[in-house]
Design an enzyme around this catalytic site. Structure first.
Site, PDB file in Angstrom:
ATOM      1  N   ARG A  99       0.853  -1.202   0.000  1.00 14.43           N
ATOM      2  CA  ARG A  99       0.000   0.000   0.000  1.00 14.43           C
ATOM      3  C   ARG A  99       0.887   1.251   0.000  1.00 14.43           C
ATOM      4  NH1 ARG A  99      -3.266   0.465   4.862  1.00 14.43           N
ATOM      5  NH2 ARG A  99      -4.427   2.009   3.680  1.00 14.43           N
ATOM      6  N   SER A 100       0.368   2.294  -0.598  1.00 15.62           N
ATOM      7  CA  SER A 100       1.101   3.559  -0.651  1.00 15.62           C
ATOM      8  C   SER A 100       1.414   4.089   0.750  1.00 15.62           C
ATOM      9  CB  SER A 100       0.263   4.545  -1.460  1.00 15.62           C
ATOM     10  OG  SER A 100       0.444   5.837  -1.020  1.00 15.62           O
ATOM     11  N   SER A 101       0.474   3.958   1.682  1.00  8.63           N
ATOM     12  CA  SER A 101       0.704   4.463   3.050  1.00  8.63           C
ATOM     13  C   SER A 101       1.875   3.734   3.709  1.00  8.63           C
ATOM     14  CB  SER A 101      -0.543   4.269   3.917  1.00  8.63           C
ATOM     15  OG  SER A 101      -1.596   5.016   3.402  1.00  8.63           O
ATOM     16  N   VAL A 102       2.093   2.487   3.314  1.00 10.96           N
ATOM     17  CA  VAL A 102       3.185   1.691   3.863  1.00 10.96           C
ATOM     18  C   VAL A 102       4.501   2.103   3.179  1.00 10.96           C
ATOM     19  CG1 VAL A 102       4.052  -0.677   4.090  1.00 10.96           C
ATOM     20  CG2 VAL A 102       1.618  -0.194   4.468  1.00 10.96           C
ATOM     21  N   GLY A 103       4.464   2.239   1.868  1.00  8.85           N
ATOM     22  CA  GLY A 103       5.656   2.666   1.105  1.00  8.85           C
ATOM     23  C   GLY A 103       6.129   4.045   1.542  1.00  8.85           C
ATOM     24  N   GLU A 127       7.479 -10.225   1.354  1.00  8.27           N
ATOM     25  CA  GLU A 127       8.931 -10.015   1.442  1.00  8.27           C
ATOM     26  C   GLU A 127       9.129  -8.551   1.835  1.00  8.27           C
ATOM     27  OE1 GLU A 127       9.125 -10.705  -2.658  1.00  8.27           O
ATOM     28  OE2 GLU A 127       8.179 -12.649  -2.364  1.00  8.27           O
ATOM     29  N   GLN A 144      -2.375  -4.635  -0.906  1.00 10.42           N
ATOM     30  CA  GLN A 144      -3.677  -4.716  -1.556  1.00 10.42           C
ATOM     31  C   GLN A 144      -3.667  -5.825  -2.607  1.00 10.42           C
ATOM     32  OE1 GLN A 144      -4.252  -0.772  -3.071  1.00 10.42           O
ATOM     33  NE2 GLN A 144      -2.091  -0.607  -3.592  1.00 10.42           N
TER      34      GLN A 144
HETATM   35  N1  DCP Z   1       5.062 -13.169  -2.689  1.00 13.60           N
HETATM   36  C1  DCP Z   1       4.294 -14.131  -3.143  1.00 13.60           C
HETATM   37  C2  DCP Z   1       4.208 -14.381  -4.528  1.00 13.60           C
HETATM   38  C3  DCP Z   1       3.401 -15.429  -4.957  1.00 13.60           C
HETATM   39  N2  DCP Z   1       2.733 -16.157  -4.054  1.00 13.60           N
HETATM   40  C4  DCP Z   1       1.907 -17.303  -4.476  1.00 13.60           C
HETATM   41  C5  DCP Z   1       0.924 -16.971  -5.556  1.00 13.60           C
HETATM   42  C6  DCP Z   1       1.428 -17.650  -6.769  1.00 13.60           C
HETATM   43  O1  DCP Z   1       0.348 -18.235  -7.494  1.00 13.60           O
HETATM   44  C7  DCP Z   1       2.364 -18.732  -6.254  1.00 13.60           C
HETATM   45  C8  DCP Z   1       3.555 -18.939  -7.137  1.00 13.60           C
HETATM   46  O2  DCP Z   1       4.190 -17.708  -7.340  1.00 13.60           O
HETATM   47  P1  DCP Z   1       5.292 -17.535  -8.489  1.00 13.60           P
HETATM   48  O3  DCP Z   1       4.781 -18.105  -9.771  1.00 13.60           O
HETATM   49  O4  DCP Z   1       5.779 -16.126  -8.486  1.00 13.60           O
HETATM   50  O5  DCP Z   1       6.428 -18.471  -7.870  1.00 13.60           O
HETATM   51  P2  DCP Z   1       7.610 -19.244  -8.590  1.00 13.60           P
HETATM   52  O6  DCP Z   1       7.657 -18.900 -10.049  1.00 13.60           O
HETATM   53  O7  DCP Z   1       8.831 -19.018  -7.800  1.00 13.60           O
HETATM   54  O8  DCP Z   1       7.115 -20.736  -8.362  1.00 13.60           O
HETATM   55  P3  DCP Z   1       6.368 -21.742  -9.387  1.00 13.60           P
HETATM   56  O9  DCP Z   1       7.478 -22.219 -10.298  1.00 13.60           O
HETATM   57  O10 DCP Z   1       5.785 -22.821  -8.526  1.00 13.60           O
HETATM   58  O11 DCP Z   1       5.319 -20.914 -10.108  1.00 13.60           O
HETATM   59  O12 DCP Z   1       2.792 -18.282  -4.965  1.00 13.60           O
HETATM   60  C9  DCP Z   1       2.829 -15.892  -2.701  1.00 13.60           C
HETATM   61  O13 DCP Z   1       2.213 -16.555  -1.875  1.00 13.60           O
HETATM   62  N3  DCP Z   1       3.611 -14.882  -2.272  1.00 13.60           N
END
Ligand code: DCP
Length: 198
Positions: A99-103, A127, A144
């Protein structure tokens, strides 16, 4: 040439599709925006223990709990969190973004936004990193989710690694490089050890 329009769902559309092709659990209507829904931060975080992370093997980590009075995040550390909400989406592409408020507090997550698979079911791994110390609290509205209509045929293919996540999920990239489940078990064993001594 036929023009293709990619559409984003309005907040009203998100609400009207709940229980059909969209699940957001728990759901609170006050978190709907004109074209997104705010998801909240669960009270647990993971921090890797390794100085150098290895993309070819599981990395050890420890688990932190964000107390009600808050936790100050420090720059230079990657924190993995998760949404409190479990979501499930069919026939649409879900994307989460900070969210923008977080950024605006210098706290960034999932750089560039995270693209989900149509058919993704589970909680989302967040992350988090910050540019200066910042205090966070459990269950703040952190990101969001938006829903995008797909152009063309798109059979639903679940992520082999992350489908049905219900905990913070560190990278499983090592599996692509040939490591088997034994390595993952070692990682889980380490996590349990940390939890029982903290
Ligand atoms: N920060 C994130 C990004 C994605 N996901 C979930 C939703 C996606 O449908 C699933 C897979 O995401 P990606 O396709 O980005 O992951 P990878 O490409 O690394 O794995 P895969 O090869 O299984 O698709 O994980 C998640 O929980 N958290």
């Amino acid at each position: 040439m036929k023009e293709t329009q990619i559409m984003i769902l309005s907040g009203q559309d998100i609400q009207s599709r709940l229980g059909k092709d969209i699940v957001i659990d728990p759901f609170d209507p006050s978190r709907l925006s004109p074209n997104s829904y705010n998801l909240t931060l669960h009270d647990e975080l993971l921090v890797y223990e390794e100085v150098v992370l290895d993309s070819a093997s599981p990395n050890r980590y420890r688990r932190l709990t964000i107390p009600e009075e808050g936790l100050t995040l420090q720059p230079g550390t990657l924190y993995l969190g998760r949404t409190t909400e479990h979501t499930e989406t069919h026939g649409l592409v879900p994307i989460i973004q900070g969210r923008s408020s977080v950024g605006r507090l210098g706290l960034f997550l999932n750089p560039g936004g995270s693209l989900g698979h149509a058919g993704y079911r589970g909680t989302w791994t967040l992350e988090l990193h910050c540019v200066q110390p910042v205090r966070i609290y459990p269950h703040i509205q952190i990101c969001q989710i938006t829903y995008w209509e797909i152009s063309g045929d798109s059979p639903e293919e679940a992520s082999e690694k992350y489908q049905n996540s219900n905990d913070i999920q560190p990278s499983l990239m090592h599996r692509e490089l040939g490591f088997d489940d034994r390595d993952t078990q070692l990682e889980l064993g380490f996590d349990e050890a940390i939890r029982s001594t903290s």
